[in-house]
Design a protein around this motif. Sequence first.
Motif, PDB file in Angstrom:
ATOM      1  N   ARG A 165      35.283  40.529  42.324  1.00 26.21           N
ATOM      2  CA  ARG A 165      36.066  39.604  41.709  1.00 26.21           C
ATOM      3  C   ARG A 165      37.444  40.498  41.463  1.00 26.21           C
ATOM      4  O   ARG A 165      38.444  39.740  41.764  1.00 26.21           O
ATOM      5  CB  ARG A 165      35.597  38.935  40.299  1.00 26.21           C
ATOM      6  CG  ARG A 165      34.162  38.411  40.319  1.00 26.21           C
ATOM      7  CD  ARG A 165      34.439  36.819  41.053  1.00 26.21           C
ATOM      8  NE  ARG A 165      33.182  36.104  41.140  1.00 26.21           N
ATOM      9  CZ  ARG A 165      32.618  35.861  42.178  1.00 26.21           C
ATOM     10  NH1 ARG A 165      32.870  36.678  43.429  1.00 26.21           N
ATOM     11  NH2 ARG A 165      31.589  35.222  42.321  1.00 26.21           N
ATOM     12  N   ARG A 166      37.340  41.595  40.916  1.00 29.52           N
ATOM     13  CA  ARG A 166      38.608  42.319  41.034  1.00 29.52           C
ATOM     14  C   ARG A 166      39.267  42.431  42.484  1.00 29.52           C
ATOM     15  O   ARG A 166      40.711  42.260  42.644  1.00 29.52           O
ATOM     16  CB  ARG A 166      38.522  43.623  40.401  1.00 29.52           C
ATOM     17  CG  ARG A 166      39.625  44.152  39.513  1.00 29.52           C
ATOM     18  CD  ARG A 166      40.122  45.418  40.408  1.00 29.52           C
ATOM     19  NE  ARG A 166      39.534  46.265  41.031  1.00 29.52           N
ATOM     20  CZ  ARG A 166      39.703  46.743  42.138  1.00 29.52           C
ATOM     21  NH1 ARG A 166      40.960  46.742  42.457  1.00 29.52           N
ATOM     22  NH2 ARG A 166      39.040  47.616  42.786  1.00 29.52           N
ATOM     23  N   LEU A 167      38.541  42.832  43.354  1.00 30.60           N
ATOM     24  CA  LEU A 167      39.056  42.849  44.659  1.00 30.60           C
ATOM     25  C   LEU A 167      39.893  41.546  45.187  1.00 30.60           C
ATOM     26  O   LEU A 167      40.790  41.584  45.897  1.00 30.60           O
ATOM     27  CB  LEU A 167      38.093  43.450  45.623  1.00 30.60           C
ATOM     28  CG  LEU A 167      37.641  44.909  45.603  1.00 30.60           C
ATOM     29  CD1 LEU A 167      36.461  45.063  46.415  1.00 30.60           C
ATOM     30  CD2 LEU A 167      38.739  45.958  45.806  1.00 30.60           C
ATOM     31  N   ASP A 168      39.027  40.550  44.977  1.00 27.65           N
ATOM     32  CA  ASP A 168      39.306  39.287  45.388  1.00 27.65           C
ATOM     33  C   ASP A 168      40.948  38.835  44.543  1.00 27.65           C
ATOM     34  O   ASP A 168      41.762  38.485  45.069  1.00 27.65           O
ATOM     35  CB  ASP A 168      38.468  38.210  44.805  1.00 27.65           C
ATOM     36  CG  ASP A 168      37.272  38.161  45.876  1.00 27.65           C
ATOM     37  OD1 ASP A 168      37.359  38.933  46.845  1.00 27.65           O
ATOM     38  OD2 ASP A 168      36.055  37.474  45.534  1.00 27.65           O
ATOM     39  N   LEU A 169      40.825  39.256  43.240  1.00 24.32           N
ATOM     40  CA  LEU A 169      42.082  39.052  42.327  1.00 24.32           C
ATOM     41  C   LEU A 169      43.251  39.789  43.163  1.00 24.32           C
ATOM     42  O   LEU A 169      44.291  39.288  43.347  1.00 24.32           O
ATOM     43  CB  LEU A 169      41.734  39.286  40.909  1.00 24.32           C
ATOM     44  CG  LEU A 169      43.022  39.155  40.151  1.00 24.32           C
ATOM     45  CD1 LEU A 169      43.485  37.726  40.011  1.00 24.32           C
ATOM     46  CD2 LEU A 169      42.540  39.787  38.658  1.00 24.32           C
ATOM     47  N   ASP A 170      43.037  40.968  43.282  1.00 23.26           N
ATOM     48  CA  ASP A 170      44.077  41.942  43.736  1.00 23.26           C
ATOM     49  C   ASP A 170      44.678  41.505  45.226  1.00 23.26           C
ATOM     50  O   ASP A 170      45.931  41.430  45.493  1.00 23.26           O
ATOM     51  CB  ASP A 170      43.681  43.315  43.647  1.00 23.26           C
ATOM     52  CG  ASP A 170      43.731  43.915  42.294  1.00 23.26           C
ATOM     53  OD1 ASP A 170      44.211  43.404  41.372  1.00 23.26           O
ATOM     54  OD2 ASP A 170      42.811  44.952  42.148  1.00 23.26           O
ATOM     55  N   ALA A 171      43.706  41.021  45.998  1.00 25.39           N
ATOM     56  CA  ALA A 171      43.976  40.406  47.382  1.00 25.39           C
ATOM     57  C   ALA A 171      44.924  39.139  47.248  1.00 25.39           C
ATOM     58  O   ALA A 171      45.496  38.838  47.905  1.00 25.39           O
ATOM     59  CB  ALA A 171      42.767  40.474  48.167  1.00 25.39           C
ATOM     60  N   SER A 172      44.527  38.245  46.049  1.00 26.63           N
ATOM     61  CA  SER A 172      45.132  37.142  46.274  1.00 26.63           C
ATOM     62  C   SER A 172      46.629  37.569  45.583  1.00 26.63           C
ATOM     63  O   SER A 172      47.462  36.834  46.197  1.00 26.63           O
ATOM     64  CB  SER A 172      44.769  36.195  44.910  1.00 26.63           C
ATOM     65  OG  SER A 172      43.418  35.625  45.526  1.00 26.63           O
ATOM     66  N   LYS A 173      46.783  38.372  44.800  1.00 28.72           N
ATOM     67  CA  LYS A 173      47.884  38.978  44.174  1.00 28.72           C
ATOM     68  C   LYS A 173      48.853  39.434  45.318  1.00 28.72           C
ATOM     69  O   LYS A 173      50.058  39.003  45.685  1.00 28.72           O
ATOM     70  CB  LYS A 173      47.885  39.732  43.301  1.00 28.72           C
ATOM     71  CG  LYS A 173      47.398  39.416  41.927  1.00 28.72           C
ATOM     72  CD  LYS A 173      47.149  40.440  40.874  1.00 28.72           C
ATOM     73  CE  LYS A 173      46.903  39.994  39.499  1.00 28.72           C
ATOM     74  NZ  LYS A 173      46.579  41.099  38.611  1.00 28.72           N
TER      75      LYS A 173
END
Length: 404
Positions: A165-173
Amino acid sequence: MDFNMKKLASDAGIFFTRAVQFTEEKFGQAEKTELDAHFESLLARADSTKNWTEKILRQTEVLLQPNPSARVEEFLYEKLDRKVPSRVTNGELLAQYMAEAASELGPTTPYGKTLIKVAEAEKHLGAAERDFIHTASINFLTPLRNFLEGDWKTISKERRLLQNRRLDLDASKARLKKAKAAEAKATCEGDTVPDFQETRPRNYILSASASALWNDEVDKAEQELRVAQTEFDRQAEVTRLLLEGISSTHVNHLRCLHEFIESQTTYYAQCYRHMLDLQKQLGSSQGAMFPGTFVGTAEPASPPLSSTSPTTTAATMPMGPSVADLAPPGEAALRLEEVAPPASGTRKARVLYDYEASDSSELALLADELITVYSLPGMDPDWLIGERGNKKGKVPVTYLELLS
């Protein structure tokens, strides 16, 4: 089938995006969302708990079963969900050999009789060891193993999900940041006043169209970011609750540790009583076989226990007799002074440990000094009469090494 292929393609795309984000973070080319300090401390405490629980579990298994082959066999039985066969302890096996030796060498001979008595004591020691292993396995090893195979696996699973979930969040950012940069560039190009005398006025139209496309891309990226942030926050809360549950795990392990110590204390107390009974039996039989000789403990392995935990009744060790065991109150010192050493049966003894006399009937001792010792009729076998110069008093046998 079409749905499955679409799902497979979607999962592959998500995996690739996470892999790219993770790689860029490792090379310092992408920003990474950091967890708060309290969350990091919870993670560190959980990892430390898991590591030390594994070490304590493995070493306790070695303590209860030193044979590595037997441990591997028990592990395989547990993995196959089969009952571990009963195993003869070393003490019980020694007792069996001694009993067979006494039967073959002659159970009526002095050696045979002694072998039978020692075999019986070793049998009791083996049974006590078996009970201790069984109790420790249930009350101590099983809770530790349940934590590693149950709670910790759940925590690890949720931590991996939080990482995704953290990787998805940073990729979205990162995607939103790139979209905004492209939108700003397209907007700057679209703000230029077109020259309709040019042969290619379509460039202005293309720039305006690109700006609109990037505007839609920014809106889409912002929506993805909001979804990713919500999922990350929800997963972080779930993981936080599990990590805070480590405190309850510590409380449970503390209770199990107290039960383990109680069972271990009971085991050693039983062993002490069995060996003390055996020592008394061998002392009386040796005195009957060799009249006129002194009977006592020649080389104690360690200083005697003088105190035990007041909360554990099973660990209470029998102590040496008081002054009343030798003489009535008020007469002990007088009678000791009046008693003369026997004509035979006195021996020299070297003091192993310092001993402070508890009353006037006892003789204080210093390590490595030599004294004369002898026994009186009716005395407790754990005590002797010691003489040093003109001083005389009771001394504990376990503090002495008898010399020839």
